[in-house]
Motif scaffolding. Structure first.
Motif, PDB file in Angstrom:
ATOM      1  N   GLY A 147      14.615  -2.009  -8.304  1.00 26.25           N
ATOM      2  CA  GLY A 147      13.524  -2.093  -9.252  1.00 26.25           C
ATOM      3  C   GLY A 147      12.113  -2.205  -8.742  1.00 26.25           C
ATOM      4  O   GLY A 147      11.274  -2.828  -9.404  1.00 26.25           O
ATOM      5  N   PRO A 148      11.714  -1.633  -7.575  1.00 26.83           N
ATOM      6  CA  PRO A 148      10.307  -1.705  -7.213  1.00 26.83           C
ATOM      7  C   PRO A 148       9.464  -0.932  -8.227  1.00 26.83           C
ATOM      8  O   PRO A 148       9.802   0.190  -8.610  1.00 26.83           O
ATOM      9  CB  PRO A 148      10.266  -1.054  -5.829  1.00 26.83           C
ATOM     10  CG  PRO A 148      11.442  -0.134  -5.794  1.00 26.83           C
ATOM     11  CD  PRO A 148      12.491  -0.816  -6.620  1.00 26.83           C
ATOM     12  N   CYS A 149       8.372  -1.525  -8.668  1.00 31.90           N
ATOM     13  CA  CYS A 149       7.475  -0.875  -9.619  1.00 31.90           C
ATOM     14  C   CYS A 149       6.136  -1.607  -9.599  1.00 31.90           C
ATOM     15  O   CYS A 149       6.057  -2.748  -9.110  1.00 31.90           O
ATOM     16  CB  CYS A 149       8.069  -0.818 -11.021  1.00 31.90           C
ATOM     17  SG  CYS A 149       8.652  -2.395 -11.691  1.00 31.90           S
ATOM     18  N   VAL A 150       5.096  -0.967 -10.136  1.00 31.19           N
ATOM     19  CA  VAL A 150       3.736  -1.472  -9.992  1.00 31.19           C
ATOM     20  C   VAL A 150       3.036  -1.438 -11.341  1.00 31.19           C
ATOM     21  O   VAL A 150       3.218  -0.510 -12.139  1.00 31.19           O
ATOM     22  CB  VAL A 150       2.951  -0.622  -8.966  1.00 31.19           C
ATOM     23  CG1 VAL A 150       1.535  -1.155  -8.781  1.00 31.19           C
ATOM     24  CG2 VAL A 150       3.673  -0.595  -7.619  1.00 31.19           C
ATOM     25  N   TYR A 158       6.365  -5.479  -8.530  1.00 26.81           N
ATOM     26  CA  TYR A 158       7.612  -6.114  -8.969  1.00 26.81           C
ATOM     27  C   TYR A 158       8.769  -5.615  -8.105  1.00 26.81           C
ATOM     28  O   TYR A 158       8.799  -4.454  -7.688  1.00 26.81           O
ATOM     29  CB  TYR A 158       7.906  -5.781 -10.432  1.00 26.81           C
ATOM     30  CG  TYR A 158       6.845  -6.222 -11.401  1.00 26.81           C
ATOM     31  CD1 TYR A 158       6.805  -7.519 -11.891  1.00 26.81           C
ATOM     32  CD2 TYR A 158       5.866  -5.327 -11.837  1.00 26.81           C
ATOM     33  CE1 TYR A 158       5.828  -7.930 -12.796  1.00 26.81           C
ATOM     34  CE2 TYR A 158       4.891  -5.720 -12.739  1.00 26.81           C
ATOM     35  CZ  TYR A 158       4.873  -7.019 -13.212  1.00 26.81           C
ATOM     36  OH  TYR A 158       3.889  -7.400 -14.101  1.00 26.81           O
ATOM     37  N   HIS A 159       9.713  -6.515  -7.871  1.00 28.12           N
ATOM     38  CA  HIS A 159      10.890  -6.161  -7.076  1.00 28.12           C
ATOM     39  C   HIS A 159      12.046  -7.050  -7.512  1.00 28.12           C
ATOM     40  O   HIS A 159      11.858  -8.237  -7.785  1.00 28.12           O
ATOM     41  CB  HIS A 159      10.610  -6.360  -5.579  1.00 28.12           C
ATOM     42  CG  HIS A 159      11.755  -5.996  -4.710  1.00 28.12           C
ATOM     43  ND1 HIS A 159      12.454  -6.917  -3.963  1.00 28.12           N
ATOM     44  CD2 HIS A 159      12.345  -4.804  -4.475  1.00 28.12           C
ATOM     45  CE1 HIS A 159      13.422  -6.300  -3.299  1.00 28.12           C
ATOM     46  NE2 HIS A 159      13.375  -5.019  -3.592  1.00 28.12           N
ATOM     47  N   VAL A 166      17.116 -11.927 -10.519  1.00 29.57           N
ATOM     48  CA  VAL A 166      15.706 -12.293 -10.563  1.00 29.57           C
ATOM     49  C   VAL A 166      14.819 -11.077 -10.299  1.00 29.57           C
ATOM     50  O   VAL A 166      15.070 -10.303  -9.375  1.00 29.57           O
ATOM     51  CB  VAL A 166      15.383 -13.387  -9.525  1.00 29.57           C
ATOM     52  CG1 VAL A 166      13.885 -13.635  -9.430  1.00 29.57           C
ATOM     53  CG2 VAL A 166      16.098 -14.682  -9.886  1.00 29.57           C
ATOM     54  N   ILE A 167      13.768 -10.924 -11.133  1.00 31.31           N
ATOM     55  CA  ILE A 167      12.692  -9.987 -10.864  1.00 31.31           C
ATOM     56  C   ILE A 167      11.520 -10.793 -10.307  1.00 31.31           C
ATOM     57  O   ILE A 167      11.031 -11.720 -10.947  1.00 31.31           O
ATOM     58  CB  ILE A 167      12.253  -9.226 -12.127  1.00 31.31           C
ATOM     59  CG1 ILE A 167      13.431  -8.459 -12.738  1.00 31.31           C
ATOM     60  CG2 ILE A 167      11.100  -8.269 -11.804  1.00 31.31           C
ATOM     61  CD1 ILE A 167      13.109  -7.784 -14.055  1.00 31.31           C
ATOM     62  N   PHE A 185      10.838 -13.001 -13.867  1.00 25.60           N
ATOM     63  CA  PHE A 185      11.824 -13.019 -14.949  1.00 25.60           C
ATOM     64  C   PHE A 185      13.209 -13.188 -14.352  1.00 25.60           C
ATOM     65  O   PHE A 185      13.495 -12.680 -13.276  1.00 25.60           O
ATOM     66  CB  PHE A 185      11.766 -11.703 -15.734  1.00 25.60           C
ATOM     67  CG  PHE A 185      12.689 -11.652 -16.929  1.00 25.60           C
ATOM     68  CD1 PHE A 185      12.337 -12.261 -18.125  1.00 25.60           C
ATOM     69  CD2 PHE A 185      13.911 -11.007 -16.844  1.00 25.60           C
ATOM     70  CE1 PHE A 185      13.194 -12.221 -19.214  1.00 25.60           C
ATOM     71  CE2 PHE A 185      14.771 -10.965 -17.927  1.00 25.60           C
ATOM     72  CZ  PHE A 185      14.400 -11.575 -19.116  1.00 25.60           C
ATOM     73  N   LYS A 186      14.062 -13.931 -15.061  1.00 32.22           N
ATOM     74  CA  LYS A 186      15.469 -14.043 -14.678  1.00 32.22           C
ATOM     75  C   LYS A 186      16.334 -13.639 -15.855  1.00 32.22           C
ATOM     76  O   LYS A 186      16.120 -14.100 -16.983  1.00 32.22           O
ATOM     77  CB  LYS A 186      15.815 -15.460 -14.230  1.00 32.22           C
ATOM     78  CG  LYS A 186      17.264 -15.580 -13.745  1.00 32.22           C
ATOM     79  CD  LYS A 186      17.509 -16.821 -12.904  1.00 32.22           C
ATOM     80  CE  LYS A 186      18.918 -16.796 -12.313  1.00 32.22           C
ATOM     81  NZ  LYS A 186      19.178 -17.909 -11.393  1.00 32.22           N
ATOM     82  N   VAL A 187      17.302 -12.775 -15.589  1.00 32.45           N
ATOM     83  CA  VAL A 187      18.215 -12.318 -16.638  1.00 32.45           C
ATOM     84  C   VAL A 187      19.240 -13.405 -16.912  1.00 32.45           C
ATOM     85  O   VAL A 187      20.015 -13.767 -16.027  1.00 32.45           O
ATOM     86  CB  VAL A 187      18.907 -11.005 -16.231  1.00 32.45           C
ATOM     87  CG1 VAL A 187      19.986 -10.626 -17.239  1.00 32.45           C
ATOM     88  CG2 VAL A 187      17.882  -9.881 -16.103  1.00 32.45           C
ATOM     89  N   GLU A 188      19.222 -13.916 -18.128  1.00 32.02           N
ATOM     90  CA  GLU A 188      20.149 -14.983 -18.532  1.00 32.02           C
ATOM     91  C   GLU A 188      21.183 -14.427 -19.506  1.00 32.02           C
ATOM     92  O   GLU A 188      21.462 -15.026 -20.540  1.00 32.02           O
ATOM     93  CB  GLU A 188      19.368 -16.136 -19.190  1.00 32.02           C
ATOM     94  CG  GLU A 188      18.263 -16.716 -18.327  1.00 32.02           C
ATOM     95  CD  GLU A 188      18.773 -17.673 -17.262  1.00 32.02           C
ATOM     96  OE1 GLU A 188      19.997 -17.829 -17.136  1.00 32.02           O
ATOM     97  OE2 GLU A 188      17.931 -18.258 -16.557  1.00 32.02           O
ATOM     98  N   ILE A 189      21.746 -13.276 -19.175  1.00 33.70           N
ATOM     99  CA  ILE A 189      22.737 -12.609 -20.020  1.00 33.70           C
ATOM    100  C   ILE A 189      24.034 -12.533 -19.227  1.00 33.70           C
ATOM    101  O   ILE A 189      24.047 -12.046 -18.091  1.00 33.70           O
ATOM    102  CB  ILE A 189      22.277 -11.193 -20.417  1.00 33.70           C
ATOM    103  CG1 ILE A 189      20.928 -11.243 -21.149  1.00 33.70           C
ATOM    104  CG2 ILE A 189      23.330 -10.501 -21.284  1.00 33.70           C
ATOM    105  CD1 ILE A 189      20.300  -9.879 -21.361  1.00 33.70           C
ATOM    106  N   ASP A 190      25.115 -13.020 -19.814  1.00 33.38           N
ATOM    107  CA  ASP A 190      26.407 -12.984 -19.130  1.00 33.38           C
ATOM    108  C   ASP A 190      26.825 -11.545 -18.835  1.00 33.38           C
ATOM    109  O   ASP A 190      26.650 -10.642 -19.672  1.00 33.38           O
ATOM    110  CB  ASP A 190      27.487 -13.660 -19.984  1.00 33.38           C
ATOM    111  CG  ASP A 190      27.288 -15.165 -20.087  1.00 33.38           C
ATOM    112  OD1 ASP A 190      26.545 -15.715 -19.250  1.00 33.38           O
ATOM    113  OD2 ASP A 190      27.867 -15.775 -21.015  1.00 33.38           O
TER     114      ASP A 190
END
Length: 291
Positions: A147-150, A158-159, A166-167, A185-190
């Motif tokens: 996920g590298p992006c600007v 972002y990475h 974790v992003i 951001f952290k993905v909190e989805i099972d």
């Protein structure tokens, strides 16, 4: 938000890395485990596929023509007419790493990550390619980089650490230096992990969800504003395309899915499209000082 539709049911093993060619009005992407490069022209529905000599993980358009391509063996130049030409090694082959996701910033700098090919050891790293073609290590000790992006103003990078869910965000200066690493951001989805990402023209981060049947649109403040659902389980990366950059394309994968899952979601591995109200950023070209 409406459900994306499958525009090419090609059943890729590990579809990844979509990019938009404004010149061709076409989407280019890869099937990493299938050793293929694919091209889709939305207006005509025309498709084309090209064999790669190894796992091909990303394409980045290059100023002057062709692409920089990431393969397990290293960086290559790819021209659809002539194939692949080796540019240079990235890391020691004994690491059993391969490149993964990539992006090009507004200054023409290529950013990409490497990952452990067996997905078990944190030997991956984040790199920026110098104008002379040298991979410059920026961060490390990651198993699956992604996920590298600007941001549109070019000041936030972002990475993603996929396995940690974790992003990360960094400050990005005019010389391409990163600083002030922080959790965005952290993905909190099972059973869902953040995969490839892209940033739209308003600065919102779109991140694909491996195992999560879709993608998230996240505000610059790190809040979910939309969740997009696809008829596919493993969604790998979004990309903005179309004449007005208001269509989001998603690559997906069949890798790791059971026969029962594939029977329930037969479009896994397809290329999907979704019209949206907010445009993406243009696709920048890699600028190198070497042939």
């Amino acid at each position: 938000m409406p459900t994306p539709t499958c525009v090419w049911d090609l059943k890729a093993t590990l579809g990844e890395g979509p990019i938009w060619s404004a010149e061709e009005q076409a989407i280019w992407f890869v099937d990493i485990k299938g050793h293929k490069v694919h091209r889709f022209h939305p207006a005509s529905g025309e498709t084309a596929s090209f064999d790669a000599p190894d796992q091909v993980t990303f394409l980045a358009p290059r100023a002057g023509g062709g692409f920089v391509a990431g393969l397990k063996s290293g960086l290559h130049h790819f021209d659809p007419a002539t194939g692949f030409a080796f540019l240079g090694q990235i890391e020691d082959a004994d690491l059993n790493n391969r490149p993964n996701d990539a992006t090009v910033d507004g200054e023409g700098r290529l950013w990409f990550g490497t990952m452990h090919d067996a997905e078990t050891i944190p030997t991956g790293a984040l790199y920026r390619l110098s104008a002379g073609g040298e991979p410059l290590r920026q961060d490390g000790e990651i198993c699956i980089t992604n996920g590298p992006c600007v941001s549109p103003d070019g000041k936030t990078f972002y990475h993603t650490d996929t396995l940690e869910k974790v992003i990360w965000a960094y400050d990005l200066d005019a010389d391409g230096q990163l600083s002030n690493k922080r959790q965005f951001f952290k993905v909190e989805i099972d059973d869902a992990w953040p995969d490839g990402s892209v940033v739209d023209s308003e600065g919102y981060v779109w991140t694909a969800l491996w195992g999560g049947h879709g993608a998230l649109r996240i505000s610059p403040q790190g809040e979910i504003v939309d969740r997009i659902t696809l008829d596919a389980i493993n969604v790998t990366k979004p990309c903005f395309g179309g004449p007005d950059l208001k269509t989001v394309y998603f690559t997906t994968a069949r890798k790791g899915l059971s026969d029962e899952q594939l029977a329930a979601y037969p479009l896994c591995g397809g290329l999907f499209a979704l019209p949206v109200a907010v445009a993406g950023q243009p696709q920048y070209e890699v600028r190198l000082d070497r042939p």
